[in-house]
Design a protein around this motif. Structure first.
Motif, PDB file in Angstrom:
ATOM      1  N   ARG A  60      67.804  25.631  42.266  1.00  0.00           N
ATOM      2  CA  ARG A  60      68.872  24.870  42.931  1.00  0.00           C
ATOM      3  C   ARG A  60      68.393  24.613  44.353  1.00  0.00           C
ATOM      4  O   ARG A  60      67.930  25.534  45.031  1.00  0.00           O
ATOM      5  N   VAL A  61      68.501  23.384  44.796  1.00  0.00           N
ATOM      6  CA  VAL A  61      68.096  23.014  46.153  1.00  0.00           C
ATOM      7  C   VAL A  61      69.336  22.517  46.889  1.00  0.00           C
ATOM      8  O   VAL A  61      70.074  21.694  46.359  1.00  0.00           O
ATOM      9  N   GLU A  62      69.563  23.035  48.088  1.00  0.00           N
ATOM     10  CA  GLU A  62      70.702  22.613  48.899  1.00  0.00           C
ATOM     11  C   GLU A  62      70.236  22.276  50.304  1.00  0.00           C
ATOM     12  O   GLU A  62      69.452  23.020  50.897  1.00  0.00           O
ATOM     13  N   GLU A  63      70.745  21.161  50.809  1.00  0.00           N
ATOM     14  CA  GLU A  63      70.452  20.741  52.175  1.00  0.00           C
ATOM     15  C   GLU A  63      71.496  21.347  53.112  1.00  0.00           C
ATOM     16  O   GLU A  63      72.691  21.271  52.836  1.00  0.00           O
ATOM     17  N   HIS A  64      71.054  21.925  54.194  1.00  0.00           N
ATOM     18  CA  HIS A  64      71.916  22.459  55.241  1.00  0.00           C
ATOM     19  C   HIS A  64      71.520  21.777  56.549  1.00  0.00           C
ATOM     20  O   HIS A  64      70.515  21.084  56.608  1.00  0.00           O
ATOM     21  N   ALA A  65      72.279  22.000  57.600  1.00  0.00           N
ATOM     22  CA  ALA A  65      72.011  21.319  58.870  1.00  0.00           C
ATOM     23  C   ALA A  65      70.618  21.634  59.407  1.00  0.00           C
ATOM     24  O   ALA A  65      69.910  20.746  59.870  1.00  0.00           O
ATOM     25  N   ARG A  66      70.207  22.884  59.344  1.00  0.00           N
ATOM     26  CA  ARG A  66      68.931  23.281  59.959  1.00  0.00           C
ATOM     27  C   ARG A  66      67.833  23.669  58.983  1.00  0.00           C
ATOM     28  O   ARG A  66      66.705  23.911  59.395  1.00  0.00           O
ATOM     29  N   ARG A  94      58.025  19.832  51.564  1.00  0.00           N
ATOM     30  CA  ARG A  94      57.625  21.222  51.309  1.00  0.00           C
ATOM     31  C   ARG A  94      58.656  21.924  50.433  1.00  0.00           C
ATOM     32  O   ARG A  94      58.302  22.640  49.491  1.00  0.00           O
ATOM     33  N   ALA A  95      59.953  21.710  50.710  1.00  0.00           N
ATOM     34  CA  ALA A  95      61.013  22.318  49.896  1.00  0.00           C
ATOM     35  C   ALA A  95      60.953  21.797  48.459  1.00  0.00           C
ATOM     36  O   ALA A  95      61.088  22.568  47.502  1.00  0.00           O
ATOM     37  N   LYS A  96      60.723  20.498  48.308  1.00  0.00           N
ATOM     38  CA  LYS A  96      60.625  19.901  46.972  1.00  0.00           C
ATOM     39  C   LYS A  96      59.432  20.480  46.220  1.00  0.00           C
ATOM     40  O   LYS A  96      59.522  20.773  45.027  1.00  0.00           O
ATOM     41  N   SER A  97      58.325  20.656  46.919  1.00  0.00           N
ATOM     42  CA  SER A  97      57.133  21.229  46.296  1.00  0.00           C
ATOM     43  C   SER A  97      57.391  22.661  45.810  1.00  0.00           C
ATOM     44  O   SER A  97      56.990  23.032  44.707  1.00  0.00           O
ATOM     45  N   ILE A  98      58.069  23.447  46.623  1.00  0.00           N
ATOM     46  CA  ILE A  98      58.388  24.830  46.238  1.00  0.00           C
ATOM     47  C   ILE A  98      59.275  24.831  44.998  1.00  0.00           C
ATOM     48  O   ILE A  98      59.014  25.563  44.034  1.00  0.00           O
ATOM     49  N   ALA A  99      60.324  24.013  44.996  1.00  0.00           N
ATOM     50  CA  ALA A  99      61.233  23.951  43.848  1.00  0.00           C
ATOM     51  C   ALA A  99      60.504  23.492  42.583  1.00  0.00           C
ATOM     52  O   ALA A  99      60.713  24.047  41.504  1.00  0.00           O
ATOM     53  N   THR A 100      59.641  22.508  42.726  1.00  0.00           N
ATOM     54  CA  THR A 100      58.889  21.989  41.582  1.00  0.00           C
ATOM     55  C   THR A 100      57.975  23.052  41.009  1.00  0.00           C
ATOM     56  O   THR A 100      57.894  23.232  39.784  1.00  0.00           O
ATOM     57  N   SER A 113      71.417  42.518  42.030  1.00  0.00           N
ATOM     58  CA  SER A 113      72.690  43.180  41.813  1.00  0.00           C
ATOM     59  C   SER A 113      72.852  43.443  40.324  1.00  0.00           C
ATOM     60  O   SER A 113      72.455  42.614  39.502  1.00  0.00           O
ATOM     61  N   SER A 114      73.463  44.559  39.995  1.00  0.00           N
ATOM     62  CA  SER A 114      73.707  44.841  38.581  1.00  0.00           C
ATOM     63  C   SER A 114      74.741  43.882  38.001  1.00  0.00           C
ATOM     64  O   SER A 114      74.804  43.685  36.794  1.00  0.00           O
ATOM     65  N   LEU A 115      75.551  43.277  38.862  1.00  0.00           N
ATOM     66  CA  LEU A 115      76.580  42.345  38.397  1.00  0.00           C
ATOM     67  C   LEU A 115      76.077  40.917  38.265  1.00  0.00           C
ATOM     68  O   LEU A 115      76.434  40.202  37.328  1.00  0.00           O
ATOM     69  N   THR A 116      75.265  40.470  39.212  1.00  0.00           N
ATOM     70  CA  THR A 116      74.846  39.065  39.224  1.00  0.00           C
ATOM     71  C   THR A 116      73.383  38.850  38.867  1.00  0.00           C
ATOM     72  O   THR A 116      72.930  37.714  38.806  1.00  0.00           O
ATOM     73  N   GLY A 117      72.624  39.903  38.653  1.00  0.00           N
ATOM     74  CA  GLY A 117      71.211  39.759  38.318  1.00  0.00           C
ATOM     75  C   GLY A 117      70.359  39.572  39.561  1.00  0.00           C
ATOM     76  O   GLY A 117      70.712  40.017  40.653  1.00  0.00           O
ATOM     77  N   ARG A 118      69.232  38.890  39.394  1.00  0.00           N
ATOM     78  CA  ARG A 118      68.292  38.698  40.500  1.00  0.00           C
ATOM     79  C   ARG A 118      68.202  37.224  40.868  1.00  0.00           C
ATOM     80  O   ARG A 118      67.962  36.376  40.020  1.00  0.00           O
ATOM     81  N   THR A 119      68.379  36.949  42.162  1.00  0.00           N
ATOM     82  CA  THR A 119      68.276  35.584  42.674  1.00  0.00           C
ATOM     83  C   THR A 119      67.204  35.547  43.748  1.00  0.00           C
ATOM     84  O   THR A 119      67.293  36.251  44.754  1.00  0.00           O
ATOM     85  N   LEU A 120      66.192  34.751  43.518  1.00  0.00           N
ATOM     86  CA  LEU A 120      65.128  34.526  44.485  1.00  0.00           C
ATOM     87  C   LEU A 120      65.570  33.388  45.389  1.00  0.00           C
ATOM     88  O   LEU A 120      66.137  32.397  44.920  1.00  0.00           O
ATOM     89  N   TRP A 121      65.360  33.519  46.700  1.00  0.00           N
ATOM     90  CA  TRP A 121      65.720  32.429  47.607  1.00  0.00           C
ATOM     91  C   TRP A 121      64.576  32.164  48.575  1.00  0.00           C
ATOM     92  O   TRP A 121      63.778  33.054  48.871  1.00  0.00           O
ATOM     93  N   ALA A 122      64.513  30.929  49.024  1.00  0.00           N
ATOM     94  CA  ALA A 122      63.531  30.515  50.024  1.00  0.00           C
ATOM     95  C   ALA A 122      64.205  29.490  50.931  1.00  0.00           C
ATOM     96  O   ALA A 122      65.092  28.755  50.496  1.00  0.00           O
ATOM     97  N   ALA A 123      63.801  29.461  52.190  1.00  0.00           N
ATOM     98  CA  ALA A 123      64.363  28.507  53.143  1.00  0.00           C
ATOM     99  C   ALA A 123      63.232  27.829  53.905  1.00  0.00           C
ATOM    100  O   ALA A 123      62.297  28.483  54.369  1.00  0.00           O
ATOM    101  N   VAL A 124      63.348  26.510  54.015  1.00  0.00           N
ATOM    102  CA  VAL A 124      62.389  25.705  54.770  1.00  0.00           C
ATOM    103  C   VAL A 124      63.148  25.092  55.938  1.00  0.00           C
ATOM    104  O   VAL A 124      64.110  24.345  55.741  1.00  0.00           O
ATOM    105  N   THR A 125      62.741  25.439  57.152  1.00  0.00           N
ATOM    106  CA  THR A 125      63.399  24.965  58.358  1.00  0.00           C
ATOM    107  C   THR A 125      63.104  23.488  58.582  1.00  0.00           C
ATOM    108  O   THR A 125      61.968  23.046  58.435  1.00  0.00           O
ATOM    109  N   LYS A 126      64.153  22.752  58.937  1.00  0.00           N
ATOM    110  CA  LYS A 126      63.973  21.334  59.250  1.00  0.00           C
ATOM    111  C   LYS A 126      63.443  21.208  60.671  1.00  0.00           C
ATOM    112  O   LYS A 126      63.722  22.041  61.525  1.00  0.00           O
TER     113      LYS A 126
END
Length: 92
Positions: free
Chosen positions: A23-29, A7-13, A64-77
């Motif tokens: 950017r995709v990063e794996e975390h513990a949960r 599901r995370a790969k599909s969202i990124a694609t 942020s006016s300094l860093t721009g706009r970052t969209l994020w999404a999280a898929v629970t393992k």
């Protein structure tokens, strides 16, 4: 491949197909997906982006006016169905 990873790969694609660099990063949960959103993203593209991130368990936008706009999404393992899910010394 676990369902959450697929599901995370599909969202990124799909976000990449809309022209966003992801950017995709794996975390513990969970697995996180981040993408920088250009200022000039058309309204129609925003609708498509929101449809994509709605497939995640959580999502948001950091602006942020300094860093721009970052969209994020999280898929629970998935939580393991068996085994030591409470940790050492926590078994009854």
């Amino acid at each position: 491949m676990p369902a959450s990873k697929a599901r995370a790969k599909s969202i990124a694609t799909r976000l990449s197909a809309l022209g966003l660099t992801t950017r995709v990063e794996e975390h513990a949960r969970y697995t996180s997906i981040e993408a920088e959103v250009p200022e000039a993203l058309p309204a129609e593209s925003w609708r498509e982006v929101l449809e994509v991130v709605a497939k995640a368990d959580r999502f948001g936008l950091l602006a942020s006016s300094l860093t721009g706009r970052t969209l994020w999404a999280a898929v629970t393992k998935a939580v393991p169905a068996t085994g030591d899910v409470r940790g050492p010394g926590r078994q009854r």
